[in-house]
Design a protein around this motif. Structure first.
Motif, PDB file in Angstrom:
ATOM      1  N   ALA A 225       0.874  -1.193   0.335  1.00  0.00           N
ATOM      2  CA  ALA A 225       0.368  -0.035   0.213  1.00  0.00           C
ATOM      3  C   ALA A 225       0.814   1.343   0.138  1.00  0.00           C
ATOM      4  CB  ALA A 225      -1.207  -0.225   1.533  1.00  0.00           C
ATOM      5  N   GLY A 226       1.979   1.329  -0.120  1.00  0.00           N
ATOM      6  CA  GLY A 226       2.722   2.724  -0.704  1.00  0.00           C
ATOM      7  C   GLY A 226       3.854   2.324   1.311  1.00  0.00           C
ATOM      8  N   GLY A 227       4.250   1.504   1.570  1.00  0.00           N
ATOM      9  CA  GLY A 227       4.319   2.190   3.125  1.00  0.00           C
ATOM     10  C   GLY A 227       4.148   2.651   3.832  1.00  0.00           C
ATOM     11  N   SER A 228       4.803   3.832   4.148  1.00  0.00           N
ATOM     12  CA  SER A 228       4.858   5.074   5.102  1.00  0.00           C
ATOM     13  C   SER A 228       4.266   6.208   4.367  1.00  0.00           C
ATOM     14  CB  SER A 228       6.222   5.191   5.693  1.00  0.00           C
ATOM     15  OG  SER A 228       7.164   5.600   5.068  1.00  0.00           O
ATOM     16  N   PHE A 229       4.386   5.950   3.205  1.00  0.00           N
ATOM     17  CA  PHE A 229       4.412   7.098   2.470  1.00  0.00           C
ATOM     18  C   PHE A 229       2.597   7.999   1.921  1.00  0.00           C
ATOM     19  CE2 PHE A 229       2.746   9.985  -2.041  1.00  0.00           C
ATOM     20  CZ  PHE A 229       3.637  10.768  -2.582  1.00  0.00           C
ATOM     21  N   LEU A 230       1.925   6.996   1.617  1.00  0.00           N
ATOM     22  CA  LEU A 230       0.735   7.416   1.953  1.00  0.00           C
ATOM     23  C   LEU A 230       0.075   8.462   3.471  1.00  0.00           C
ATOM     24  CD1 LEU A 230      -1.694   5.867  -0.224  1.00  0.00           C
ATOM     25  CD2 LEU A 230      -0.890   8.021  -0.849  1.00  0.00           C
TER      26      LEU A 230
END
Ligand code: ZN
Length: 336
Positions: A225-230
């Protein structure tokens, strides 16, 4: 409803002992020490034990039936990337893995779609292999979140992304070689803390480095899910606004503008977080993923999503439409 798992890993049952073949290095090889299990060895060091569902395609299809999931997008395990090896040797190993994946999707066209691997440490060789795998029926490649600690915006990697766009191959970015790994061995922190940060590192590098500006048709999916980006986009955007002298040096487009232009998988283990990801990305850019067959994965293959109160169209986007669009794959190719 057609369900496609966009994020799964597989290995060939038998692989050469690369360390012996090449005469150096801690390459991965498999020791089939007892029925149904194998030890992944890194050189002479035990890396992890894997189960038969890591290499047996028919067993996997059977395990997936319980979760009404017909199709698995398969790629290798990041520890196989071998970006640290001599480029020609990595090419040799990549070809072996890619041919295995291609044969799998040829033999089980309704169940397996393959993503290859390429020697990212040498863009010329990587591009040649991309051209070859395009003709074998693989739909894209999986790459690491960094390449021997270099970020993905480095100019030397650009030809690989350019070739993927030109050839219409999808790209999956998977965290690996986690930052801080050596200093946080306890509590599985490289996997729990390092991996989400690695994915954000890859996304920020590609966005701030202007890769998406230069290659608007490149189709990229970021794992987990995009790791900690979102979850940290507010901080990232604020940093871009308050210190453009540090952040906006290669691309002056607000990082928030890229949300919904790339894809992410659903591996959040948390319905509330998935709701947030869906709100940010839109359901057409979120796809079912599991990380099967590994224990940190969603081994019920999206059962928590089925239990969520989401409109049927949203579930259909997550379970098949998004991944089909990412891979540029007609639905008819997979329907029985
Ligand atoms: Zn994975």
């Amino acid at each position: 409803m057609l369900k496609i798992d966009a994020h799964t890993h597989i290995l060939p049952k038998k692989m050469p002992n690369w360390s012996e073949k090449f005469g150096y290095g801690d390459f991965i090889y498999l020791q089939h020490h007892k029925k149904g299990f194998a030890k992944m060895m890194r050189g002479n060091q035990f890396f992890r034990e894997i189960n038969e569902n890591c290499w047996n395609p028919e067993l996997r299809i059977k395990e997936y039936e319980e979760f009404h999931t017909q199709v698995q997008v398969v790629c290798t395990i990041p520890v196989m990337f071998s970006y640290w090896a001599r480029p020609m040797d990595c090419l040799d190993l990549s070809k072996f893995l890619n041919d295995h994946l291609a044969k799998l999707s040829e033999k089980y066209p309704k169940h397996y779609v393959g993503l290859g691997t390429v020697p990212m440490q040498d863009a010329d060789l990587a591009v040649k292999e991309l051209e070859r795998i395009k003709n074998t029926g693989l739909k894209g490649i999986q790459i690491g979140s960094n390449i021997n600690d270099d970020n993905l915006n480095e100019e030397k990697f650009f030809p690989v992304f350019e070739a993927c766009e030109r050839l219409g191959l999808a790209v999956m970015v998977h965290p690996w070689n986690m930052m801080g790994e050596k200093s946080m061995q306890r509590y599985w922190l490289p996997w729990l803390v390092g991996m989400p940060a690695e994915t954000s590192r890859a996304m920020c590098s590609m966005i701030f480095g202007g890769i998406f500006e230069r290659l608007p048709k490149l189709r990229v999916m970021f794992a987990h899910a995009g790791g900690s980006f979102l979850p940290t986009i507010g901080r990232i955007e604020h940093g871009f606004a308050c210190r453009p002298d540090l952040v906006a040096i290669d691309n002056n487009v607000n990082p928030r503008n890229y949300i919904g232009k790339f894809w992410v998988d659903s591996i959040t283990h948390d319905p509330l977080m998935l709701e947030y990801v869906l709100k940010m990305q839109g359901s057409k850019k979120v796809m079912l993923g599991s990380d099967y067959p590994f224990p940190l994965g969603d081994l019920e293959i999206g059962k928590f999503i089925e239990a969520m109160e989401l409109p049927m169209e949203v579930k259909e986007d997550i379970f098949c439409n998004s991944v089909l669009e990412w891979l540029d794959l007609p639905k008819e190719d997979l329907i029985k």
